[in-house]
Write an enzyme that holds these catalytic residues in place. Structure first.
Site, PDB file in Angstrom:
ATOM      1  N   LYS A  35     -13.180 -23.969   2.875  1.00 54.06           N
ATOM      2  CA  LYS A  35     -12.673 -22.892   2.016  1.00 54.06           C
ATOM      3  C   LYS A  35     -11.294 -23.252   1.473  1.00 54.06           C
ATOM      4  CE  LYS A  35     -13.880 -18.688   3.472  1.00 54.06           C
ATOM      5  NZ  LYS A  35     -13.811 -17.539   4.396  1.00 54.06           N
ATOM      6  N   THR A  85     -13.647  -7.807   9.212  1.00 54.74           N
ATOM      7  CA  THR A  85     -13.971  -6.968  10.375  1.00 54.74           C
ATOM      8  C   THR A  85     -15.446  -6.580  10.270  1.00 54.74           C
ATOM      9  OG1 THR A  85     -13.182  -5.043   9.131  1.00 54.74           O
ATOM     10  CG2 THR A  85     -11.652  -6.007  10.708  1.00 54.74           C
ATOM     11  N   PHE A 148      -8.122  -1.194  -1.741  1.00 49.46           N
ATOM     12  CA  PHE A 148      -9.242  -0.411  -2.272  1.00 49.46           C
ATOM     13  C   PHE A 148      -9.962  -1.189  -3.367  1.00 49.46           C
ATOM     14  CE2 PHE A 148      -5.835   2.396  -0.826  1.00 49.46           C
ATOM     15  CZ  PHE A 148      -6.506   3.092   0.161  1.00 49.46           C
ATOM     16  N   ARG A 150     -12.475  -3.249  -5.619  1.00 50.94           N
ATOM     17  CA  ARG A 150     -13.933  -3.313  -5.784  1.00 50.94           C
ATOM     18  C   ARG A 150     -14.306  -4.728  -6.174  1.00 50.94           C
ATOM     19  NH1 ARG A 150     -13.824   0.285 -10.791  1.00 50.94           N
ATOM     20  NH2 ARG A 150     -11.895  -0.918 -10.884  1.00 50.94           N
ATOM     21  N   PHE A 252     -20.083   7.359  -9.473  1.00 53.37           N
ATOM     22  CA  PHE A 252     -20.737   7.285  -8.151  1.00 53.37           C
ATOM     23  C   PHE A 252     -21.805   8.360  -7.974  1.00 53.37           C
ATOM     24  CE2 PHE A 252     -19.196   3.844  -5.423  1.00 53.37           C
ATOM     25  CZ  PHE A 252     -18.411   3.227  -6.369  1.00 53.37           C
ATOM     26  N   LEU A 253     -22.319   8.853  -9.108  1.00 50.33           N
ATOM     27  CA  LEU A 253     -23.517   9.697  -9.056  1.00 50.33           C
ATOM     28  C   LEU A 253     -24.682   8.941  -9.694  1.00 50.33           C
ATOM     29  CD1 LEU A 253     -22.326  13.353  -9.904  1.00 50.33           C
ATOM     30  CD2 LEU A 253     -22.922  12.384  -7.671  1.00 50.33           C
ATOM     31  N   GLY A 260     -25.016  -0.980  -1.010  1.00 55.30           N
ATOM     32  CA  GLY A 260     -25.056  -2.099  -0.077  1.00 55.30           C
ATOM     33  C   GLY A 260     -23.709  -2.783  -0.118  1.00 55.30           C
ATOM     34  N   CYS A 263     -19.016  -3.655   2.501  1.00 49.09           N
ATOM     35  CA  CYS A 263     -18.045  -2.610   2.864  1.00 49.09           C
ATOM     36  C   CYS A 263     -18.697  -1.269   3.215  1.00 49.09           C
ATOM     37  CB  CYS A 263     -17.048  -2.428   1.723  1.00 49.09           C
ATOM     38  SG  CYS A 263     -16.195  -3.954   1.323  1.00 49.09           S
ATOM     39  N   LYS A 326     -24.577  -5.485  -6.327  1.00 48.02           N
ATOM     40  CA  LYS A 326     -24.198  -4.794  -7.562  1.00 48.02           C
ATOM     41  C   LYS A 326     -23.885  -5.857  -8.605  1.00 48.02           C
ATOM     42  CE  LYS A 326     -19.213  -4.293  -6.965  1.00 48.02           C
ATOM     43  NZ  LYS A 326     -18.089  -3.357  -6.944  1.00 48.02           N
TER      44      LYS A 326
HETATM   45  C1  UGA Z   1     -16.175  -0.546  -2.143  1.00 52.75           C
HETATM   46  C2  UGA Z   1     -15.205   0.531  -2.642  1.00 52.75           C
HETATM   47  O1  UGA Z   1     -15.651   1.053  -3.893  1.00 52.75           O
HETATM   48  C3  UGA Z   1     -13.809  -0.056  -2.814  1.00 52.75           C
HETATM   49  O2  UGA Z   1     -12.893   0.969  -3.198  1.00 52.75           O
HETATM   50  C4  UGA Z   1     -13.372  -0.662  -1.472  1.00 52.75           C
HETATM   51  O3  UGA Z   1     -12.078  -1.251  -1.568  1.00 52.75           O
HETATM   52  C5  UGA Z   1     -14.365  -1.725  -1.057  1.00 52.75           C
HETATM   53  O4  UGA Z   1     -15.678  -1.125  -0.933  1.00 52.75           O
HETATM   54  C6  UGA Z   1     -13.919  -2.288   0.258  1.00 52.75           C
HETATM   55  O5  UGA Z   1     -13.971  -1.580   1.270  1.00 52.75           O
HETATM   56  O6  UGA Z   1     -13.418  -3.424   0.297  1.00 52.75           O
HETATM   57  P1  UGA Z   1     -17.532  -2.527  -3.337  1.00 52.75           P
HETATM   58  O7  UGA Z   1     -18.166  -2.785  -1.993  1.00 52.75           O
HETATM   59  O8  UGA Z   1     -17.023  -3.661  -4.144  1.00 52.75           O
HETATM   60  O9  UGA Z   1     -16.278  -1.535  -3.164  1.00 52.75           O
HETATM   61  O10 UGA Z   1     -18.650  -1.796  -4.178  1.00 52.75           O
HETATM   62  P2  UGA Z   1     -18.816  -0.404  -4.957  1.00 52.75           P
HETATM   63  O11 UGA Z   1     -18.479  -0.587  -6.372  1.00 52.75           O
HETATM   64  O12 UGA Z   1     -18.174   0.688  -4.204  1.00 52.75           O
HETATM   65  O13 UGA Z   1     -20.412  -0.245  -4.868  1.00 52.75           O
HETATM   66  C7  UGA Z   1     -21.022  -0.134  -3.585  1.00 52.75           C
HETATM   67  C8  UGA Z   1     -22.495   0.039  -3.714  1.00 52.75           C
HETATM   68  O14 UGA Z   1     -22.809   1.331  -4.203  1.00 52.75           O
HETATM   69  C9  UGA Z   1     -23.214  -0.947  -4.633  1.00 52.75           C
HETATM   70  O15 UGA Z   1     -24.383  -1.416  -3.980  1.00 52.75           O
HETATM   71  C10 UGA Z   1     -23.551  -0.105  -5.839  1.00 52.75           C
HETATM   72  O16 UGA Z   1     -24.708  -0.566  -6.494  1.00 52.75           O
HETATM   73  C11 UGA Z   1     -23.780   1.249  -5.209  1.00 52.75           C
HETATM   74  N1  UGA Z   1     -23.609   2.376  -6.141  1.00 52.75           N
HETATM   75  C12 UGA Z   1     -22.407   2.603  -6.728  1.00 52.75           C
HETATM   76  C13 UGA Z   1     -24.667   3.227  -6.391  1.00 52.75           C
HETATM   77  O17 UGA Z   1     -25.779   3.059  -5.860  1.00 52.75           O
HETATM   78  N2  UGA Z   1     -24.496   4.273  -7.260  1.00 52.75           N
HETATM   79  C14 UGA Z   1     -23.303   4.518  -7.855  1.00 52.75           C
HETATM   80  O18 UGA Z   1     -23.227   5.492  -8.624  1.00 52.75           O
HETATM   81  C15 UGA Z   1     -22.251   3.650  -7.593  1.00 52.75           C
END
Ligand code: UGA
Length: 436
Positions: A35, A85, A148, A150, A252-253, A260, A263, A326
């Protein structure tokens, strides 16, 4: 400032490069030699838009370097701990082995007045324990500063976050730590980024409760999708109507195959495990339902494909569009999309899966699957198409784009990303989630 970042995985590599981008002199440290070699060449070990560019420019300025030696942290005044973690084997609790190992390895190289800053997502109570270890062994202090970011927007979320949270020790030590963090984030704070200054426990909880809230919001709309499926309602219109209420909001709706990644799934489980340890399991017991609703959506998608194949998936050709958890990510950790592909394969279907970025990671985890780099190769002779990650190259597909290749005329839209009207008008059977 001179900074060290311990742990150069997803979070650490982005944080190190972003801090150098903000003008600091940064050393990123990780025990993984491959890495570090790759990052030293300016190559990220994962797909993250914008990261290769800032890695290259920060390395070129001489402000960013990487090392496998913890002794290289000596001389920095602020040390970020950004190791993973993961979920423990055989339990839902978080595995703190890497956090403890990083802090123990760092302690001999700390100087009086240094600040250690925890960024990893940890069970509440961890910072208090680590602070004891650090202050007993050195003149350094600890702050907790959750991230936080993404995936897919990690650089932007690090350089211009929507808020900063500092969890600080009480008294003069806390004031000194705040001044050090203010200096680290001077550029970000100058842009009016909201700042919450608090104690360790609150800072730790902000992170897990934010992810728990987001997971709950997704499972809420997916629960409504389940109700829509037995009533003939349309969950996408329901979400639009709910979203116009500013107190609720449309983000997020997105109903579909569910959440998945590295996180949300592990964080809600670790939160449940920690609450149970604290004797407050009932307070977050609803997160178990959130988890179950989420997992049921994967069953639902698999069932829809099997139904579309007349209940007999054996040897039937299925094209799976998407593997990453995603879009804009190559991450397949706990990916609903990859899970659907694996389960259909397990039922004997002849599955070919495609994804713009996530094939190498998927192949490493599931070499038994058939992958196609090109969309048309995945589609060839498919009786059913199932869309499970809403990459732009999939969500903009129209019937005419796929008809030259497929043998069937059924599409399962596991992300409610396609236009049902266009597909039905072309004679296709379109099946969304929670839609008539
Ligand atoms: C998430 C949080 O959004 C971040 O704020 C946080 O910092 C991060 O975890 C972390 O703990 O490090 P991330 O895992 O990158 O970020 O992904 P998200 O964008 O939150 O999406 C999570 C999952 O939810 C994806 O599988 C996505 O497809 C799904 N999702 C999201 C839905 O099914 N519907 C939605 O409306 C939005």
């Amino acid at each position: 400032m001179k900074l060290s970042v311990i742990g150069c995985g997803y979070l650490g590599a982005v944080h190190a490069a972003s801090m150098a981008q903000l003008g600091h002199e940064v050393v990123g440290i990780d025990v993984d030699e491959a890495k570090i070699a790759s990052l030293t060449r300016g190559e990220a070990t994962f797909f993250e838009p914008g990261l290769p560019e800032i890695l290259a420019s920060a390395i070129a300025t001489g402000r960013l370097r990487f090392s496998t030696e913890m002794s290289d942290a000596a001389g920095a005044s602020v040390h970020f701990v950004a190791v993973g973690t993961p979920q423990q084997r055989g339990s839902y609790a978080a595995d703190l082995t890497y956090v403890d190992a990083a802090v123990n390895a760092l302690i001999p190289f700390l100087s009086d007045g240094d600040l250690v800053v925890g960024k990893s997502t940890v069970p509440v109570g961890t910072a208090e324990r680590l602070a004891g270890m650090i202050t007993a062994a050195s003149g350094a202090q600890l702050a907790w500063n959750p991230e936080f970011l993404r995936e897919g927007f990690a650089v932007k979320d690090t350089i211009s976050p929507d808020r900063l949270v500092y969890g600080l020790p009480a008294g003069a030590a806390g004031e000194r730590a705040k001044a050090q963090l203010d200096e680290v984030y001077a550029t970000t704070l100058a842009n009016d980024t909201p700042l919450v200054v608090t104690d360790y426990a609150t800072a730790e909880l902000v992170k897990v409760s934010a992810n728990a809230f987001l997971a709950t919001k997704i499972s809420f709309i997916n629960a409504m999708a389940e109700i829509a499926e037995v009533t003939g309602a349309d969950v996408t219109q329901l979400a639009d109507a709910l979203g116009f209420d500013a107190r609720i909001g449309r983000r997020f709706l997105g109903a579909g195959v569910g959440f998945g990644g590295g996180c949300l799934p592990k964080d809600i489980r670790a939160f449940t495990a920690r609450a149970e340890e604290l004797g407050r399991g009932e307070s977050v017991a609803f997160l178990k339902e959130v988890d179950k609703i989420n997992l049921r959506r994967r069953d639902r998608v698999v069932d829809l494909v099997v139904d579309a194949l007349g209940g007999e998936p054996f040897e039937k050709k299925v094209a799976v569009l998407g593997l990453a958890f995603k879009p804009f990510s190559d991450d397949v950790r706990d990916s609903p999309a990859l899970d659907v592909a694996v389960r259909l394969h397990g039922l004997g279907a002849d599955v070919t899966a495609t994804d713009p970025e996530a094939i190498p990671n998927s192949r490493r985890m599931h070499p038994q699957l058939t992958f196609a780099e090109k969309l048309e190769d995945a589609l060839r002779d498919a009786e059913v198409i199932v869309l499970v990650t809403e990459w732009n190259e999939f969500r903009h597909l129209l019937p005419a784009d796929v008809e030259p290749y497929t043998s069937g005329r059924t599409i399962i839209d596991g992300r409610n990303a396609l236009d049902p009207v266009a597909w039905r008008a072309a004679g296709w059977t379109y099946v969304g989630l929670g839609r008539p």
